[in-house]
Design an enzyme around this catalytic site. Sequence first.
Site, short mmCIF file in Angstrom:
data_model
loop_
_atom_site.label_atom_id
_atom_site.label_comp_id
_atom_site.label_asym_id
_atom_site.label_seq_id
_atom_site.Cartn_x
_atom_site.Cartn_y
_atom_site.Cartn_z
CG PHE A 213 -14.08 5.21 -8.48
CD1 PHE A 213 -15.00 4.27 -8.93
CD2 PHE A 213 -13.86 6.35 -9.22
CE1 PHE A 213 -15.69 4.46 -10.11
CE2 PHE A 213 -14.53 6.55 -10.41
CZ PHE A 213 -15.45 5.61 -10.86
CG ASP A 215 -9.71 7.54 -3.32
OD1 ASP A 215 -10.66 8.00 -2.64
OD2 ASP A 215 -8.98 8.26 -4.01
CG ASP A 283 -14.42 9.34 -7.95
OD1 ASP A 283 -13.43 9.36 -8.73
OD2 ASP A 283 -14.35 8.86 -6.81
N1 LIG Z 1 -11.72 8.11 -6.21
C1 LIG Z 1 -10.70 8.07 -7.06
N2 LIG Z 1 -9.51 7.57 -6.68
C2 LIG Z 1 -8.51 7.54 -7.57
C3 LIG Z 1 -8.63 8.00 -8.87
C4 LIG Z 1 -7.40 7.80 -9.50
C5 LIG Z 1 -6.97 8.16 -10.87
N3 LIG Z 1 -7.97 8.15 -11.84
C6 LIG Z 1 -7.55 8.66 -13.10
C7 LIG Z 1 -8.55 8.51 -14.11
C8 LIG Z 1 -8.74 9.66 -14.81
C9 LIG Z 1 -8.13 10.77 -14.18
O1 LIG Z 1 -7.53 11.67 -15.06
C10 LIG Z 1 -7.27 10.13 -13.12
O2 LIG Z 1 -5.92 10.22 -13.43
C11 LIG Z 1 -6.57 7.22 -8.56
N4 LIG Z 1 -7.25 7.08 -7.40
C12 LIG Z 1 -6.77 6.62 -6.10
O3 LIG Z 1 -6.12 7.72 -5.46
C13 LIG Z 1 -5.12 7.20 -4.57
C14 LIG Z 1 -3.77 7.67 -5.02
O4 LIG Z 1 -3.57 8.98 -4.72
P1 LIG Z 1 -2.04 9.53 -4.71
O5 LIG Z 1 -1.37 8.71 -3.61
O6 LIG Z 1 -2.15 10.99 -4.39
O7 LIG Z 1 -1.50 9.23 -6.06
C15 LIG Z 1 -5.18 5.67 -4.70
O8 LIG Z 1 -6.06 5.14 -3.75
C16 LIG Z 1 -5.72 5.53 -6.11
O9 LIG Z 1 -6.29 4.25 -6.32
C17 LIG Z 1 -9.90 8.56 -9.28
O10 LIG Z 1 -10.12 9.00 -10.41
N5 LIG Z 1 -10.89 8.55 -8.33
#
Ligand SMILES: Nc1nc2c(c(CN[C@H]3C=C[C@H](O)[C@@H]3O)cn2[C@@H]2O[C@H](COP(=O)(O)O)[C@@H](O)[C@H]2O)c(=O)[nH]1
Length: 306
Positions: A213, A215, A283
Amino acid sequence: MEEVRGSSAWVAHNSSHVTIDSSGIEKVVEKMKESIPKVEWDYEGIHYFDNGPLTVQYLFVLDALNFCFWPDKDLNYDHLAKGLKDALLNDNSAFDADRLQKYTGPQLRELLKWPRPLPLEEERVRLLHEVGFELERSFEGKASKLVESCGKSAVKLVALVTRHFPGFRDHSVYKGHQVFLYKRAQIFAADLWGAFKGQGYGEFNDIGSITMFADYIVPAVLQQLGVLKYSSTLANAIQASSEIGAGTEEEVELRACSIYAVEKMRELLSIKSGKQVLSVELDLWLWSVGVQCQSLQHHRTLSIYY
Ligand SMILES: Nc1nc2c(c(CN[C@H]3C=C[C@H](O)[C@@H]3O)cn2[C@@H]2O[C@H](COP(=O)(O)O)[C@@H](O)[C@H]2O)c(=O)[nH]1
């Protein structure tokens, strides 16, 4: 997800500011191949879960709003996940389709117990309305109906979500080519798979088709690991916390090269370990490393997509 893979590969092969270092990939894979780090979904314990359709509604609302936390230095993803969970525990009709269509900015803030305007608050509200409206119009108000209509295919789910909900259409034009990234639509499928542990609403026969994903956290982790290399101008811009415009070559390359690099890592890891590795698993590991790293410098783009 062939569109995501294919168009990301095209960007990686034509890229001007970001390169993928295959020796960096080999080093990381060499370290990981004996024990591939498994990160438990919801290792933070912040998500709502009741094993039923309300969880699906929760995850869809969560991923409709799962973008752009960085402009407020105190806000992060955990606040959103936990805030929406508490809102639902307090009032289990909070995400009914008719209610979703009526939230105002201050009401959303209040729901999340956030004391000041959220980043891109008007967009967040607009997207909530869109979700409520289209769920009501086409899926009896229920995200669970949307998932049920996909016949256990994550690819179909992403296609259906992006067809019905314009806010999830995360694509861009790069050097004249259309590039598909679909971060929030794909993470919705992955969140279902993770939350329901591959059963019920989380059962997908093709979960291996989902890419990472794209991000702003994972690209920074890949750069720290030596997998991505930036041009000095891009590295300086990120270091200086300068904003990088949505849709610029730099921004598209950061995201698309991350997708391509994780695909390459997955392929090599599968060969070296003799086990099938999923991009979703890679990821989640990379993301969890990133959010635990205090000093991570990530790129800053104002975007509704991630
Ligand atoms: N590639 C990727 N990006 C992810 C996630 C997740 C959360 N996934 C949940 C699902 C199960 C787990 O237990 C996680 O809790 C959020 N993001 C992205 O991060 C950024 C926020 O960062 P910060 O500002 O530090 O909170 C924002 O762009 C957000 O969209 C992921 O899994 N993969």
